[in-house]
Design an enzyme around this catalytic site. Structure first.
Site, PDB file in Angstrom:
ATOM      1  N   GLU A 226       0.779  -1.226   0.066  1.00 37.18           N
ATOM      2  CA  GLU A 226       0.187  -0.053  -0.015  1.00 37.18           C
ATOM      3  C   GLU A 226       0.839   1.051   0.014  1.00 37.18           C
ATOM      4  OE1 GLU A 226      -2.703  -0.500   3.270  1.00 37.18           O
ATOM      5  OE2 GLU A 226      -3.860  -2.096   2.351  1.00 37.18           O
ATOM      6  N   ASN A 267       2.732  -4.878  -3.119  1.00 40.40           N
ATOM      7  CA  ASN A 267       1.397  -5.064  -3.186  1.00 40.40           C
ATOM      8  C   ASN A 267       0.505  -3.999  -2.916  1.00 40.40           C
ATOM      9  OD1 ASN A 267      -0.727  -7.517  -2.705  1.00 40.40           O
ATOM     10  ND2 ASN A 267      -0.545  -6.819  -0.598  1.00 40.40           N
ATOM     11  N   HIS A 303      -9.609  -6.695  -2.541  1.00 39.77           N
ATOM     12  CA  HIS A 303     -10.726  -6.382  -1.719  1.00 39.77           C
ATOM     13  C   HIS A 303     -12.103  -5.874  -2.441  1.00 39.77           C
ATOM     14  CE1 HIS A 303      -8.282  -7.883   1.510  1.00 39.77           C
ATOM     15  NE2 HIS A 303      -7.257  -6.741   1.198  1.00 39.77           N
ATOM     16  N   GLU A 331      -5.305 -10.869  -2.120  1.00 38.25           N
ATOM     17  CA  GLU A 331      -6.060 -10.871  -0.716  1.00 38.25           C
ATOM     18  C   GLU A 331      -7.732 -10.566  -1.181  1.00 38.25           C
ATOM     19  OE1 GLU A 331      -5.050  -7.594   1.729  1.00 38.25           O
ATOM     20  OE2 GLU A 331      -2.952  -7.708   1.179  1.00 38.25           O
ATOM     21  N   ASP A 333     -11.396 -10.716  -1.330  1.00 37.27           N
ATOM     22  CA  ASP A 333     -12.578 -10.987  -0.549  1.00 37.27           C
ATOM     23  C   ASP A 333     -13.756 -10.335  -1.414  1.00 37.27           C
ATOM     24  OD1 ASP A 333     -12.143  -8.700   0.493  1.00 37.27           O
ATOM     25  OD2 ASP A 333     -11.734  -9.558   2.637  1.00 37.27           O
TER      26      ASP A 333
END
Ligand code: XIL
Length: 424
Positions: A226, A267, A303, A331, A333
Site C-alpha cells: 500500500e 502489493n 478487496h 487478498e 474477498d
C-alpha cells in the site's frame, strides 16, 4: 531467483516455487478428524489406502452411487452415510470420497492460498483442517507485520509467524510473507522525529532480520504494501518524507540481499482493474525494473464489494506481466452489504469466478489468494461497517456459492492443466 521452467499450462514462467520439494501432509490433521466432519479429503483418502475385499468395494460403489453425487457439491457438511460399509467388521475401507479440494484442481504453476491466523490453528481444529486441505499456500494475515513481529526495538515475537510456517510445511503449503513494510504496520516505538539515518537503519535492520530468519521458507514477500495513493503517486508516509522516494527500492534491495531466492512483490489495493492508481503502479514498477531493483511481482489485493465491476481485469494483469514480473491475486474477498441475500451471494460468486478466471487467463499469474476463507474469521465486519459475508465458506464452515463457482471454474479447465495440488 533459482529458477526452473514450469510445466503445465503456464510453462512460460519460471519460479523457484515450482522446484520446491513436496513434503508429506501431517497425518494428525489429515486423518484424525471428528467423525461428523465435512472434509475427509481425497488426500486423506489416499493416506488410508488398505487392501479392500471385492465385496466391500461393491458396497462402497453402491453407497457412492446413492450418496456421493448428492454431496459432491452440495452444502451438506455431514459425510454421506456409509453404514453398509462401516458395519462390515473385519474390513477397513477408505472414507467415502468427498468433493475435491480447491488445491487439487488448480492448474500446475498457480497456487491457491488463504490468509490465516496462527491463533485459530490451535483453537479451531475445523478451521485448521479446511485451511490445510483446501489451500496450497498460506499468507500470514497479521503475524508477520512489523508491529506484531517486533513489538519493542530489537525484541522479536516470532511465535505466531513460526506457528503458521510449521503448519504450512506440514501441509505442503507455500508461505506468502506479508508484509515487510506496510503503511499501517509500523510499530509505535518508531519515532517519526528520529533523524533520517536512524529511521533508515531501523527499517533496514527489521527487513534484514525477518527475511534472513525465514530465508528459504517463505516463497514470496509482500515487500512494500500500500505504498501508493489513490492518484497513483507515492503515498505521503514517514518513509517518503524522511527517506525520499528511494525507500521503496532500498527495501527491495535489502530483502533480496537477505534471501535472494524469495520472490519479492509490491502489493496494493484498488489496482486490480484499470484505475488511475493502477496506472501509477505500472509506471512505478517499470521504473524500478529499469533501475535494476529486484521487483519480481505485483500483488493485486482485490478487496471487492459484491456490486463492483472491476474494469478489464485480464488486460490490466497482462500489462503488468508484460513488464516481466509475476502477478498474483493476493487478498481477494468480496464483501456483501448486510443482510446477505441469495442474489447478493450469487453476484459475489460471479466476482470470485471472474477474478479466478482472470488469473488463470494470464500465464504470469502465479497465485490466487483469498483473505481468509470463512466468514467466522473475516476482517470485513470489523473494518467495513454494514458489510460482511465476504468469504468462500460461511461462519459454520459451510461452502457458499462462491466456493462452488471456483470449483466449477476449475473443473472446466482442460484436463492436462488440472489435478495438480500445488506447483512444487
Ligand atoms: C487486515 C487484517 O485482516 C486484520 O485482521 C487486521 O486487523 C488489519 O489488517 N490490506 C492488507 C492487509 O494488506 O494487511 C489487511 O489485513 C487488509 C487490507
Amino acid at each position: 531467483m533459482g529458477a526452473e521452467r514450469r510445466t503445465g499450462s503456464n510453462s512460460g514462467v519460471t519460479d523457484r516455487l515450482f522446484t520446491k520439494e513436496r513434503k508429506p501432509t501431517t497425518p494428525a490433521l489429515a486423518v484424525s478428524q471428528p467423525s461428523g466432519m465435512v472434509l475427509a479429503r481425497a488426500r486423506a483418502a489416499r493416506s488410508h489406502r488398505v487392501p479392500v475385499l471385492p465385496v466391500a468395494l461393491a458396497l462402497v460403489v453402491a453407497a457412492l452411487l446413492v450418496t456421493g453425487l448428492a454431496v459432491a457439491y452440495g452444502h451438506e457438511r455431514t459425510p454421506p452415510a456409509v453404514s453398509a460399509v462401516t458395519a462390515t467388521p473385519t474390513v477397513q475401507v477408505p472414507p467415502a470420497p468427498q468433493r475435491p479440494a480447491l488445491r487439487d484442481l488448480m492448474p500446475s504453476g498457480v497456487r491457491i492460498g488463504s490468509a490465516a491466523d496462527g491463533r485459530w490453528l490451535s483453537l479451531d481444529p475445523e478451521y485448521a483442517e479446511l485451511l490445510g486441505s483446501e489451500f496450497g499456500a498460506v499468507t500470514a494475515e497479521n503475524a508477520m507485520k512489523w508491529g506484531n513481529l517486533e513489538p519493542s526495538p530489537d525484541v522479536y515475537a516470532w511465535t505466531g509467524a513460526d506457528q503458521l510456517l510449521t503448519f504450512a510445511e506440514q501441509h505442503d503449503q507455500a508461505v506468502y510473507g506479508h508484509t515487510l513494510l506496510g503503511q499501517n504496520d509500523v510499530p509505535k516505538w518508531v519515532d517519526p522525529a528520529w533523524p533520517a539515518a536512524r529511521l533508515r537503519t531501523v527499517l533496514r535492520d527489521h527487513v534484514t532480520t525477518v527475511v534472513s530468519r525465514y530465508r528459504g521458507r517463505v516463497w514470496a514477500w509482500d515487500v512494500v504494501n500500500e505504498a501508493l495513493d489513490e492518484d497513483g503517486s507515492l503515498r505521503d508516509t514517514l518513509w517518503l518524507r524522511k527517506l525520499g522516494p528511494g525507500y521503496v527500492a532500498d527495501v527491495f534491495r535489502w530483502a533480496h540481499a537477505a534471501d535472494p531466492g524469495a520472490r519479492l512483490f509490491i502489493n496494493d489495493y484498488g489496482v486490480e482493474g484499470r484505475t488511475r492508481k493502477a496506472d501509477g503502479l505500472l509506471a512505478m514498477v517499470r521504473d524500478l525494473r529499469r533501475a535494476g531493483v529486484p521487483v519480481d511481482g505485483v500483488g493485486f489485493q482485490s478487496h471487492l464489494q459484491w456490486d463492483d465491476r472491476p474494469r478489464d481485469l485480464v488486460g490490466n494483469l497482462r500489462r503488468f506481466a508484460q513488464l516481466g514480473v509475476s502477478v498474483a491475486i493476493t487478498e481477494l474477498d468480496v464483501r456483501v452489504e448486510l443482510p446477505e441475500t441469495p442474489a447478493k451471494l450469487d453476484r459475489q460468486a460471479a466476482l470470485y469466478r471472474q477474478v479466478l478466471k482472470a488469473c488463470l487467463a494470464v500465464t504470469e499469474c502465479v497465485s490466487f489468494t483469498v483473505w481468509g476463507f470463512t466468514d467466522a474469521r473475516s476482517w470485513i465486519p470489523g473494518y467495513h461497517e454494514g458489510y460482511g459475508a465476504a468469504c468462500l465458506f460461511d461462519a459454520a464452515l459451510v461452502p457458499k456459492p462462491a466456493y462452488a463457482a471456483l470449483i466449477d471454474e476449475l473443473r472446466r479447465l482442460p484436463p492436462r492443466s488440472g489435478g495438480v495440488s500445488s506447483p512444487g
